[in-house]
Design an enzyme around this catalytic site. Sequence first.
Site, PDB file in Angstrom:
ATOM      1  N   THR A   1       0.822  -1.209   0.000  1.00 50.27           N
ATOM      2  CA  THR A   1       0.000   0.000   0.000  1.00 50.27           C
ATOM      3  C   THR A   1       0.854   1.256   0.000  1.00 50.27           C
ATOM      4  OG1 THR A   1      -1.769  -1.159   1.180  1.00 50.27           O
ATOM      5  CG2 THR A   1      -1.809   1.237   1.273  1.00 50.27           C
TER       6      THR A   1
ATOM      7  N   SER B   1       1.426  -7.458  -0.898  1.00 53.45           N
ATOM      8  CA  SER B   1       2.061  -8.459  -0.032  1.00 53.45           C
ATOM      9  C   SER B   1       1.204  -9.690   0.185  1.00 53.45           C
ATOM     10  CB  SER B   1       2.472  -7.852   1.314  1.00 53.45           C
ATOM     11  OG  SER B   1       1.358  -7.623   2.149  1.00 53.45           O
ATOM     12  N   SER B   2      -0.096  -9.623  -0.126  1.00 58.43           N
ATOM     13  CA  SER B   2      -0.907 -10.828  -0.048  1.00 58.43           C
ATOM     14  C   SER B   2      -0.491 -11.854  -1.102  1.00 58.43           C
ATOM     15  CB  SER B   2      -2.389 -10.481  -0.216  1.00 58.43           C
ATOM     16  OG  SER B   2      -2.626  -9.884  -1.481  1.00 58.43           O
TER      17      SER B   2
ATOM     18  N   THR C   1       1.418  -4.527   4.339  1.00 59.29           N
ATOM     19  CA  THR C   1       1.142  -4.892   5.732  1.00 59.29           C
ATOM     20  C   THR C   1       0.557  -6.289   5.886  1.00 59.29           C
ATOM     21  OG1 THR C   1      -1.055  -3.852   5.634  1.00 59.29           O
ATOM     22  CG2 THR C   1       0.787  -2.484   6.376  1.00 59.29           C
ATOM     23  N   ASP C   2      -0.038  -6.855   4.819  1.00 61.28           N
ATOM     24  CA  ASP C   2      -0.719  -8.142   4.965  1.00 61.28           C
ATOM     25  C   ASP C   2       0.217  -9.242   5.442  1.00 61.28           C
ATOM     26  OD1 ASP C   2      -3.041  -6.965   4.158  1.00 61.28           O
ATOM     27  OD2 ASP C   2      -3.246  -8.070   2.279  1.00 61.28           O
TER      28      ASP C   2
END
Length: 320
Positions: free
Chosen positions: A12, A52-53, A85-86
């Site tokens: 993000t 990052s997912s 952040t995931d």
Amino acid sequence: MPKVAVVTTGGTIASRQDRHGVSRPVIAGPDLLGTAQTGTKLRVVDLMSKDSSSMTFADMDRVRDAVASELRDPGLDAVVVLHGTDTMEETAYLLDLHHADPRPVVFTGAQRTFDHPESDAPANLADAITAGADPALRGAGVLIAFGGALHPASGTRKTDTTSLDAFRSAQPDGGISPRSRDPLPWHPISGTRVDIVAAYPGADRVQIDACRAAGTRGLVLDGLGSGNANPAVVEAVRDCVSAGIPVVVTTRVPHGPISPSYGGGGGGHDLVSAGALFSTDLRAGQARILLAALLADPDLRDLDKEFDRRSRVDAAPRIS
């Protein structure tokens, strides 16, 4: 002037929203760093641009290799990693397990996109760079700087989908302390399959058996309460362990340590009797990383003992 390398991976913090409101990581490192006013000499490494997912073990290995490469520069004071952040807690923890350098590695990201009118990206980036350049943090290992707070990678996890201070430490009052554990020798984890299976009311052994059929080398059971399941799951765990597949128990409960204190056929005591290991403080995401790292080490002699030792997050006084 301190010298910090900034490794970008997407997320993000590097995203813009299109006209449909869809966020995608498209911002390059130099554009991101144009917002940072830190009085620090910065070197940008644009490694990848991913949500990052979508991160894989192979991607996490690449991040680790890029950081290690930057730390070969003896004039460098720290490395900052920009990450979604995931799965930030997993990648940061992988690096922390293997980090053998006194210079800090600081992960950060954002909850709001780069082009948001009130983006948290500039403040988080500045905080991460400032932390990396702080000589008081030498020896602290890998850290996560987010929402005005600084967390040790081990035991820290994302606990809120929108809050600007989205991460919480396993020991929230522990502060940042010098590393107390020896780093693991580096072996890539990309060829090591470790799966997470959830326990829930009425769960049977189907998921565990499917993971075995898919060739898993280890399992993490995201249990109930203080680390519990049911008799059907216990029997599946026993079969896994008998087949040489280690099973680690953690919990879906957000906070608190777990312990094998319940019986009744499916409690934590029964899981340990079936051969399972308990992840005292690490939740499923980081427990999976630890198990994969240990399984990837061909010279490891006692996986059970090493997992138990490293899954405990010790509280320690804050570095001042």
